[in-house]
Design a protein around this motif. Structure first.
Motif, PDB file in Angstrom:
ATOM      1  N   THR A 115      38.663  46.690  41.073  1.00 47.02           N
ATOM      2  CA  THR A 115      38.736  47.953  41.818  1.00 47.02           C
ATOM      3  C   THR A 115      38.697  49.154  40.874  1.00 47.02           C
ATOM      4  O   THR A 115      38.004  50.133  41.142  1.00 47.02           O
ATOM      5  CB  THR A 115      40.002  47.983  42.703  1.00 47.02           C
ATOM      6  N   VAL A 116      39.428  49.075  39.780  1.00 46.05           N
ATOM      7  CA  VAL A 116      39.424  50.171  38.801  1.00 46.05           C
ATOM      8  C   VAL A 116      38.020  50.333  38.223  1.00 46.05           C
ATOM      9  O   VAL A 116      37.516  51.455  38.087  1.00 46.05           O
ATOM     10  CB  VAL A 116      40.478  49.926  37.690  1.00 46.05           C
ATOM     11  N   ASP A 117      37.375  49.223  37.923  1.00 43.51           N
ATOM     12  CA  ASP A 117      36.019  49.260  37.374  1.00 43.51           C
ATOM     13  C   ASP A 117      35.046  49.897  38.374  1.00 43.51           C
ATOM     14  O   ASP A 117      34.204  50.704  38.007  1.00 43.51           O
ATOM     15  CB  ASP A 117      35.572  47.842  37.017  1.00 43.51           C
ATOM     16  N   ARG A 118      35.189  49.563  39.642  1.00 45.64           N
ATOM     17  CA  ARG A 118      34.283  50.063  40.682  1.00 45.64           C
ATOM     18  C   ARG A 118      34.548  51.537  41.009  1.00 45.64           C
ATOM     19  O   ARG A 118      33.640  52.339  41.133  1.00 45.64           O
ATOM     20  CB  ARG A 118      34.438  49.214  41.950  1.00 45.64           C
ATOM     21  N   GLU A 119      35.818  51.919  41.162  1.00 44.43           N
ATOM     22  CA  GLU A 119      36.172  53.266  41.642  1.00 44.43           C
ATOM     23  C   GLU A 119      36.308  54.307  40.537  1.00 44.43           C
ATOM     24  O   GLU A 119      36.273  55.503  40.810  1.00 44.43           O
ATOM     25  CB  GLU A 119      37.472  53.215  42.460  1.00 44.43           C
ATOM     26  N   ILE A 179      50.017  45.462  35.866  1.00 39.75           N
ATOM     27  CA  ILE A 179      49.009  46.233  36.609  1.00 39.75           C
ATOM     28  C   ILE A 179      48.465  47.365  35.725  1.00 39.75           C
ATOM     29  O   ILE A 179      47.256  47.560  35.604  1.00 39.75           O
ATOM     30  CB  ILE A 179      49.612  46.795  37.913  1.00 39.75           C
ATOM     31  N   VAL A 180      49.384  48.108  35.099  1.00 40.05           N
ATOM     32  CA  VAL A 180      48.996  49.231  34.235  1.00 40.05           C
ATOM     33  C   VAL A 180      48.167  48.728  33.052  1.00 40.05           C
ATOM     34  O   VAL A 180      47.140  49.322  32.703  1.00 40.05           O
ATOM     35  CB  VAL A 180      50.247  50.011  33.765  1.00 40.05           C
ATOM     36  N   ASP A 181      48.592  47.622  32.452  1.00 42.79           N
ATOM     37  CA  ASP A 181      47.856  47.069  31.309  1.00 42.79           C
ATOM     38  C   ASP A 181      46.437  46.666  31.709  1.00 42.79           C
ATOM     39  O   ASP A 181      45.476  46.921  30.973  1.00 42.79           O
ATOM     40  CB  ASP A 181      48.599  45.863  30.708  1.00 42.79           C
ATOM     41  N   ILE A 182      46.296  46.038  32.868  1.00 41.96           N
ATOM     42  CA  ILE A 182      44.973  45.633  33.366  1.00 41.96           C
ATOM     43  C   ILE A 182      44.107  46.883  33.570  1.00 41.96           C
ATOM     44  O   ILE A 182      42.960  46.942  33.121  1.00 41.96           O
ATOM     45  CB  ILE A 182      45.087  44.846  34.693  1.00 41.96           C
ATOM     46  N   ALA A 183      44.669  47.882  34.250  1.00 44.06           N
ATOM     47  CA  ALA A 183      43.916  49.102  34.562  1.00 44.06           C
ATOM     48  C   ALA A 183      43.503  49.839  33.290  1.00 44.06           C
ATOM     49  O   ALA A 183      42.363  50.297  33.161  1.00 44.06           O
ATOM     50  CB  ALA A 183      44.742  50.006  35.473  1.00 44.06           C
ATOM     51  N   LYS A 184      44.427  49.932  32.326  1.00 39.27           N
ATOM     52  CA  LYS A 184      44.121  50.628  31.070  1.00 39.27           C
ATOM     53  C   LYS A 184      43.147  49.826  30.206  1.00 39.27           C
ATOM     54  O   LYS A 184      42.493  50.391  29.331  1.00 39.27           O
ATOM     55  CB  LYS A 184      45.410  50.944  30.306  1.00 39.27           C
ATOM     56  N   GLY A 185      43.042  48.540  30.471  1.00 38.92           N
ATOM     57  CA  GLY A 185      42.034  47.724  29.803  1.00 38.92           C
ATOM     58  C   GLY A 185      40.629  48.139  30.227  1.00 38.92           C
ATOM     59  O   GLY A 185      39.665  47.992  29.475  1.00 38.92           O
ATOM     60  N   VAL A 186      40.513  48.692  31.419  1.00 38.80           N
ATOM     61  CA  VAL A 186      39.232  49.170  31.942  1.00 38.80           C
ATOM     62  C   VAL A 186      39.015  50.634  31.563  1.00 38.80           C
ATOM     63  O   VAL A 186      37.942  51.025  31.119  1.00 38.80           O
ATOM     64  CB  VAL A 186      39.170  49.007  33.484  1.00 38.80           C
ATOM     65  N   ILE A 187      40.059  51.453  31.761  1.00 34.09           N
ATOM     66  CA  ILE A 187      39.990  52.893  31.469  1.00 34.09           C
ATOM     67  C   ILE A 187      41.203  53.250  30.594  1.00 34.09           C
ATOM     68  O   ILE A 187      42.290  53.502  31.113  1.00 34.09           O
ATOM     69  CB  ILE A 187      39.998  53.729  32.771  1.00 34.09           C
ATOM     70  N   PRO A 188      41.022  53.243  29.270  1.00 29.84           N
ATOM     71  CA  PRO A 188      42.164  53.433  28.358  1.00 29.84           C
ATOM     72  C   PRO A 188      42.967  54.715  28.573  1.00 29.84           C
ATOM     73  O   PRO A 188      44.183  54.713  28.400  1.00 29.84           O
ATOM     74  CB  PRO A 188      41.511  53.419  26.971  1.00 29.84           C
ATOM     75  N   ASP A 189      42.310  55.812  28.967  1.00 31.46           N
ATOM     76  CA  ASP A 189      43.054  57.074  29.112  1.00 31.46           C
ATOM     77  C   ASP A 189      43.496  57.342  30.551  1.00 31.46           C
ATOM     78  O   ASP A 189      43.844  58.479  30.895  1.00 31.46           O
ATOM     79  CB  ASP A 189      42.252  58.246  28.549  1.00 31.46           C
ATOM     80  N   LEU A 190      43.514  56.302  31.366  1.00 26.70           N
ATOM     81  CA  LEU A 190      43.968  56.414  32.760  1.00 26.70           C
ATOM     82  C   LEU A 190      45.419  56.890  32.801  1.00 26.70           C
ATOM     83  O   LEU A 190      46.260  56.409  32.045  1.00 26.70           O
ATOM     84  CB  LEU A 190      43.852  55.031  33.425  1.00 26.70           C
ATOM     85  N   LYS A 191      45.701  57.857  33.684  1.00 24.74           N
ATOM     86  CA  LYS A 191      47.085  58.306  33.886  1.00 24.74           C
ATOM     87  C   LYS A 191      47.715  57.349  34.896  1.00 24.74           C
ATOM     88  O   LYS A 191      47.146  57.095  35.963  1.00 24.74           O
ATOM     89  CB  LYS A 191      47.114  59.729  34.440  1.00 24.74           C
TER      90      LYS A 191
END
Length: 116
Positions: free
Chosen positions: A50-54, A73-85
């Protein structure tokens, strides 16, 4: 002056509740921030896709997750977008104090998160 548009993903096993609570927050802060709730993810296994798509720039984890799950969850998401808030609502807040407390907690912490 143009404002940054924030694309938000929530990770919440109760998507209707997430949509409702975020809707309240978005309405309350619209004079200061433009937040678009682009998706809700119900399962940890679906976070990466979802993070990759959106391509959000903000991600919230809901209060039903343990601190360990929220970190995963945060680690997975930041693996896709490192500077994600990212922002994790404390475990049990919804159950202990209700939806109003969740909305207030998010609003209190939003400026520090988005203005950083």
């Amino acid at each position: 002056m143009s404002r940054t548009e924030y694309r938000l993903i929530t990770v919440n096993t109760a998507p209707e509740r997430a949509k409702c609570l975020i809707g309240r927050v978005v309405e309350d802060v619209k004079n200061r921030y433009t937040i678009i709730h682009v998706a809700n993810v119900e399962r940890i296994e679906d976070v990466k896709e979802t993070v990759d798509r959106e391509r959000p720039n903000v991600l919230f984890t809901a209060s039903m997750w343990t601190p360990e799950q929220a970190k995963e969850i945060v680690d997975i998401a930041k693996g896709v977008i490192p500077d994600l808030k990212t922002f994790s609502i404390p475990q049990g807040l919804q159950v202990d104090k209700g939806p109003d407390a969740v909305v207030e907690y998010i609003k209190e912490n939003l400026p520090d998160l988005l203005d950083s």
